[in-house]
Design an enzyme around this catalytic site. Structure first.
Site, PDB file in Angstrom:
ATOM      1  N   ASP A 222       0.508   2.451   3.341  1.00  0.00           N
ATOM      2  CA  ASP A 222      -0.239   3.633   3.007  1.00  0.00           C
ATOM      3  C   ASP A 222       0.836   4.970   3.338  1.00  0.00           C
ATOM      4  O   ASP A 222       0.125   5.595   3.592  1.00  0.00           O
ATOM      5  CB  ASP A 222      -1.074   4.451   4.222  1.00  0.00           C
ATOM      6  CG  ASP A 222      -2.321   4.708   3.839  1.00  0.00           C
ATOM      7  OD1 ASP A 222      -2.240   5.051   2.875  1.00  0.00           O
ATOM      8  OD2 ASP A 222      -3.516   5.413   4.009  1.00  0.00           O
TER       9      ASP A 222
ATOM     10  N   HIS B 165      -5.459  -1.345   5.912  1.00  0.00           N
ATOM     11  CA  HIS B 165      -5.734  -0.088   7.177  1.00  0.00           C
ATOM     12  C   HIS B 165      -6.170  -0.192   7.742  1.00  0.00           C
ATOM     13  O   HIS B 165      -7.148   0.989   7.918  1.00  0.00           O
ATOM     14  CB  HIS B 165      -5.758   1.588   6.508  1.00  0.00           C
ATOM     15  CG  HIS B 165      -5.929   2.049   5.284  1.00  0.00           C
ATOM     16  ND1 HIS B 165      -7.783   1.886   5.255  1.00  0.00           N
ATOM     17  CD2 HIS B 165      -5.533   2.645   4.485  1.00  0.00           C
ATOM     18  CE1 HIS B 165      -7.403   2.229   3.883  1.00  0.00           C
ATOM     19  NE2 HIS B 165      -6.774   2.684   3.891  1.00  0.00           N
TER      20      HIS B 165
ATOM     21  N   HIS C  41       1.126  -1.021   0.402  1.00  0.00           N
ATOM     22  CA  HIS C  41      -0.075  -0.369  -0.419  1.00  0.00           C
ATOM     23  C   HIS C  41       0.604   0.906   0.235  1.00  0.00           C
ATOM     24  O   HIS C  41       1.233   1.258   1.139  1.00  0.00           O
ATOM     25  CB  HIS C  41      -0.895  -0.154   1.298  1.00  0.00           C
ATOM     26  CG  HIS C  41      -2.020   1.252   0.784  1.00  0.00           C
ATOM     27  ND1 HIS C  41      -2.951   0.597   1.659  1.00  0.00           N
ATOM     28  CD2 HIS C  41      -2.136   2.456   0.411  1.00  0.00           C
ATOM     29  CE1 HIS C  41      -4.193   1.844   1.140  1.00  0.00           C
ATOM     30  NE2 HIS C  41      -3.155   2.382   1.059  1.00  0.00           N
TER      31      HIS C  41
ATOM     32  N   ASN D 154      -5.009   6.154  -7.145  1.00  0.00           N
ATOM     33  CA  ASN D 154      -5.614   6.842  -7.000  1.00  0.00           C
ATOM     34  C   ASN D 154      -4.272   7.707  -7.382  1.00  0.00           C
ATOM     35  O   ASN D 154      -4.129   9.332  -7.257  1.00  0.00           O
ATOM     36  CB  ASN D 154      -6.051   7.408  -6.183  1.00  0.00           C
ATOM     37  CG  ASN D 154      -5.053   7.621  -4.599  1.00  0.00           C
ATOM     38  OD1 ASN D 154      -4.354   7.077  -4.716  1.00  0.00           O
ATOM     39  ND2 ASN D 154      -5.150   8.613  -3.324  1.00  0.00           N
TER      40      ASN D 154
END
Lengths: 191, 435, 318
Positions: B306, B233, B59, B93
């Site tokens: 993340d 997450h 991630h 994204n």
């Protein structure tokens, strides 16, 4: 009074303060040619009980009630920015106001004259007295402005290293004027 | 930079165990043990260091294409290498969104050109992350990038029908949907964990149930259609309990936790400093304890960073206006050591499992020529990281390979540190600095 | 005294009482005298930095600052909404360059005043004039001042706050301040309009307004926006006012001495009926004039004294 005043010597006793105030009361009446239109304003903190005592004495001499009040000058001081903001003291102007009257400002010690200048400015914003006079219990000299007292309890020559401490029954539990060395205490009443 | 460098690592504790030597030759691990042939090898004295397989992040936000002011594939993979990673999964994204074969191949190629870590693009589940219709998942899977992980991360695939179809559809190419579990209606305008503190700070609350409800729904959906599900997450005690229950029932769910959710709590938000603004939000100390326990007992399969770079102006502002996200690649192993190893919750073998082998398995990048997350054994690709567990450093966000500075650990003292990283035998980090 | 006025939660009981006592003197000094102005803040610059429209709060601060002879600059930053977030920093740097001594800030984002005060962008004293749904400290101070003028010291007084607590910065500031001053605070609202964790606030919570009126010393009605019903906080304006509005029937249940407050602007007919708002025991208009005294007090205490440098120099010498 947490401060140690043992190094101070007494320059005015309780009796002497009382006699000085009586004399000043008579002087005020004499100068004013009576008690008409008098307003007595004490400058906090110790000027206020002194003003009340003075008013009481004048009232008993003249047999009329004398308007008495308090004028806090904190917000008019020229040294505001030299110290953290201070709590305000009570300002209390008698109901009749000051317009056209003779205002007697009362303070405990006259020193640099800056407090009195602040008081005159403050008075300006409240109204237009016919005359303003100044009564102080102790004049210790060292003026920094062209200001003088009309009525003085005691002229006390001092050194700038010395500190004058006025104690009053209403605030301190006893009447006394003391003189001591500045180094013996924190600077108070400095110019 | 030669692909065929030979390095003899001496005296390193393999997975934190007994010291041994490790010979990296021709991009593979050529020997493990004592008295290895060091002909032509650079000797790396690794006494006291722990050696782990190269870390794999499932991630990561690399921001390229579109927000090259925040991060590029090059700077992001450099940060990855500095953090001991040899592979990262680049989230979809970007601008344009990675929802076509063209975009995922571009990102994949940029990764190969950079050469600091394998970049495995994640494909969007829905076109433009809009949650309306499926992106061409098959085309992305069949592309040179070989996408296996699909996620609308940043957005939740909240439509139950769409989620069901995605879960079913990716079975055809052994893909997995990684869900950003956030019920959108329950989190409209939400700014921080909903708690006593959010009420006091006047920040719109983000209830735990908004995460837990989606996790519960998706586990049931995945079980119903017989698909793999991965949960991004995970951040709450309730989420840990739901996943634990699902695993007890043998359901095919995997879950990740971020380093920041292992260490930081919502109390930091009281400063209104937007460095601590992140999605999902920092939670309570109880939640932190629960995700640590979940990671320790295997309920949570992996740690994923993340890593979310943002330019200064998106963080140096009032809280409501700030962007969500924080950096994570360069500090991940230190935070995991601090929260899991030094606390006795996990040994280094467990760290290797949760930060290398398991994420590689979930991402299906544990086989083939560029296999990641493999054991430290002879014949395996020489993806190796050396960690100094006795080191300690004060985090300085200006000393970062990332283009961004939104580091939530700024000024904190963290243990450990990456000394060297090898990608198929070639050092990407040496002596704690990029090669 | 605190350096910035950001939250009533930062105020000790002594600080809070000092502000209220100072406000009392400000009221005495400026009521019915020929010159309402005091020279105290001459040469100081106070910037009213309003990212959100609020004519009444801005005007109140402006009058307060001008009565203390400060130079007042109104800096309306509306339009620089949260969508263009960096404007807060840029604006702060601009104000710093202009030499602002005090910044009165109103912002739609919770914590904006806190950020302005703590980010190092500007050296000025910051007074929070309302930040998002966080706090509005001078409103709470003027409420406490008004209650104290009518009821005396707040210790043991029972103050009922009714309405949209979850979205109300006025409620947050009042809860912290009134409890610091020793009052018993009761929050009354439908459960949807109370924040999660309210049971850990220093308050009593009730869902039934009728049940708490009989022993209330003061009732503060909060503004409730009709639009809230669109987000399902309550079914309809009518149901809200029936259950939580202060009408004549409920007003009659209050003790004779109890007073009614409202921070304004009022939704007459929604949270309060016109006859209650206009009754002699409603102090709503008085709250407005008291706002000036309280803001004068805050400005005086924060801006009249020495800058830090001088203070520390003095402390060093003492």
């Amino acid at each position: 009074m947490s401060r140690d005043l043992s190094d101070f010597r007494t320059v005015l006793s309780e009796d002497e303060i009382s006699r000085a105030l009586s004399r000043m009361a008579h002087e005020v009446v004499e100068r004013n040619k009576g008690a008409a239109d008098l307003v007595i304003l004490g400058i906090p903190s110790r000027g206020v009980p002194l003003a009340q005592r003075l008013a009481t004495r004048i009232a008993s001499v003249e047999n009329v009630p004398i308007p008495v009040g308090a004028l806090d000058v904190t917000m008019y001081r020229d040294d505001l920015r030299l110290r953290p903001a201070r709590a305000l003291e009570r300002t209390d102007i008698p109901a009749g106001g000051v317009d056209g009257r003779t205002v007697v400002l009362v303070d405990d010690v006259l020193y640099s004259g800056r407090t009195i200048r602040a008081a005159l400015t403050a008075l300006d914003d409240i109204g237009r007295p016919h005359a303003v006079r100044l009564a102080v219990l102790v004049d210790r000299g060292h003026r920094e402005l062209p200001i003088r007292a009309d009525h003085v309890g005691k002229n006390l020559p001092t050194s700038m290293r010395e500190n004058v401490k006025v104690l009053l029954e209403e605030v301190d539990g006893r009447d006394s004027v003391l003189l001591g060395d500045v180094s013996a205490t924190r600077a108070e009443g400095t110019p | 930079m030669s692909e065929h460098q030979t390095t003899l690592i001496t005296g390193a504790r393999i997975l934190g165990g007994e010291p041994a030597d490790l010979l990296l030759r021709d991009g593979v691990i050529a020997g493990v043990g004592q008295g290895l042939d060091d002909t032509g090898a650079t000797i790396l004295d690794a006494a006291g260091l722990v050696v782990l397989p190269g870390l794999v992040d499932l991630h990561t936000h690399l921001r390229e294409p579109g927000r090259e002011d925040a991060e590029t594939v090059l700077t992001g993979t450099q940060a990855a290498a500095m953090g001991g990673f040899t592979a990262v999964h680049a989230m979809a994204n970007t601008e344009p969104v990675a929802d076509t074969a063209g975009v995922v191949e571009q990102v994949w190629r940029l990764g190969r050109e950079a050469g600091y870590a394998d970049v495995r693009p994640v494909g969007a589940v829905t076109v433009g992350l809009a949650g309306q219709r499926l992106a061409e998942l098959g085309a992305m899977a069949d592309s040179a990038a070989g996408v296996r992980v699909f996620s609308d991360d940043g957005h939740c695939v909240s439509d139950a029908v769409l989620m069901r179809r995605a879960l079913e559809y990716v079975k055809a190419f052994d893909g997995v949907v990684a869900q950003h579990a956030q019920e959108p209606r329950l989190t409209e305008g939400a700014q921080m964990n909903e708690s006593v503190l959010s009420g006091q700070l006047g920040l719109r609350g983000w209830p735990c149930v908004a995460e837990e409800a989606i996790i519960a729904r998706d586990i049931l959906l995945a079980a119903h259609v017989g698909s793999r599900l991965h949960i991004c997450h995970l951040s709450t005690q309730g989420s840990v309990e739901i996943v634990r229950l699902a695993k007890q029932r043998g359901l095919p769910v995997t879950a990740e936790v971020t380093p920041h959710h292992l260490l930081l709590t919502e109390d930091l938000v009281a400063s209104y400093d937007a460095r601590y603004k992140v999605n999902p939000p920092l939670r309570s100390a109880d939640d932190v304890a629960a995700v640590r326990a979940g990671l320790a007992d295997g309920t949570i399969d992996i740690v994923a960073t993340d890593h979310a770079p943002h330019p200064v102006e998106d963080k140096e502002c009032e809280w409501d206006a700030a962007a969500f996200g924080m950096l994570g690649l360069e500090t991940a192993i230190s935070v995991v050591q601090h929260t899991m190893v030094d606390t006795g919750l996990l040994n280094w073998a467990g760290v290797a499992e949760r930060m290398s082998s398991a994420p590689a398995r979930i991402g299906r990048c544990d086989t083939g020529d560029d296999a990641q997350g493999r054991p430290l054994a002879v014949g395996e690709p020489a993806n190796v990281v050396l960690v100094d567990p006795s080191a300690s450093r004060t985090v300085d966000s200006t000393a970062s390979a990332s283009l961004s500075r939104n580091n939530p650990y700024e000024g904190m003292k963290l243990p450990g540190g990456v000394v060297a990283t090898f990608l198929r035998g070639r050092p990407t980090v040496s002596d704690g600095a990029l090669v | 005294m605190i350096r910035h006025l950001l939250s009533t939660a930062d105020l000790s009981r002594a600080d809070a009482l000092l502000i209220l006592d100072t406000a009392e003197e400000m009221a005495r000094l400026t009521a019915g005298r020929s010159v309402k102005k005091l020279p105290t803040l001459r040469g100081r610059t106070v910037v009213n930095l309003f990212f959100e429209d609020s004519t009444r709060t801005r005007t109140s601060f402006e009058v307060a600052a001008k009565r203390l002879s400060a130079d007042v600059v109104n800096f309306s930053a509306k339009g620089s909404s949260v969508s263009k977030g960096e404007s807060l920093k840029d604006t702060a740097l601009t104000l710093a360059a202009m030499g602002a001594d005090g910044v009165v800030v109103r912002h739609a984002a919770s914590g904006a005043a806190y950020r302005l005060a703590t980010s190092g962008w500007i050296d000025a004293r910051v007074l929070n004039a309302g930040d998002g749904t966080h706090e509005h400290p001078t409103q709470a101070l003027l409420d406490a001042f008004t209650i104290r003028r009518h009821l005396g010291p707040l210790d043991g007084r029972r103050i009922v706050i009714v309405g949209d607590v979850i979205h109300s910065r006025v409620a947050r500031s009042n809860v912290a301040l009134l409890s610091t001053l020793g009052a018993d605070v009761v929050l009354v609202a439908p459960p949807t309009l109370l924040p999660l964790g309210v049971e850990q606030w220093p308050v009593e919570v009730a869902y039934d307004l009728d049940g708490v009126l009989a022993d209330a010393d003061a009732v503060m009605m909060l503004r409730v926006q009709r639009e809230r019903m669109n987000a399902a906080f309550f079914p309809s304006a009518r149901e809200y006012s029936r259950r939580y509005g202060l009408d004549v029937r409920r007003f009659a249940r209050l003790p004779e001495s109890a007073i009614v407050l409202h921070p304004g602007p009022m939704n007459r007919g929604m949270e309060i009926t016109a006859d209650v708002a206009d009754s002699p025991r409603s102090v709503i208009v008085e709250q407005v004039s008291n706002g000036v005294y309280v803001r004068m007090a805050a400005l005086y205490l924060m801006l009249a004294g020495a800058d830090d440098d001088v203070m520390s120099a003095q402390e060093g010498a003492a």
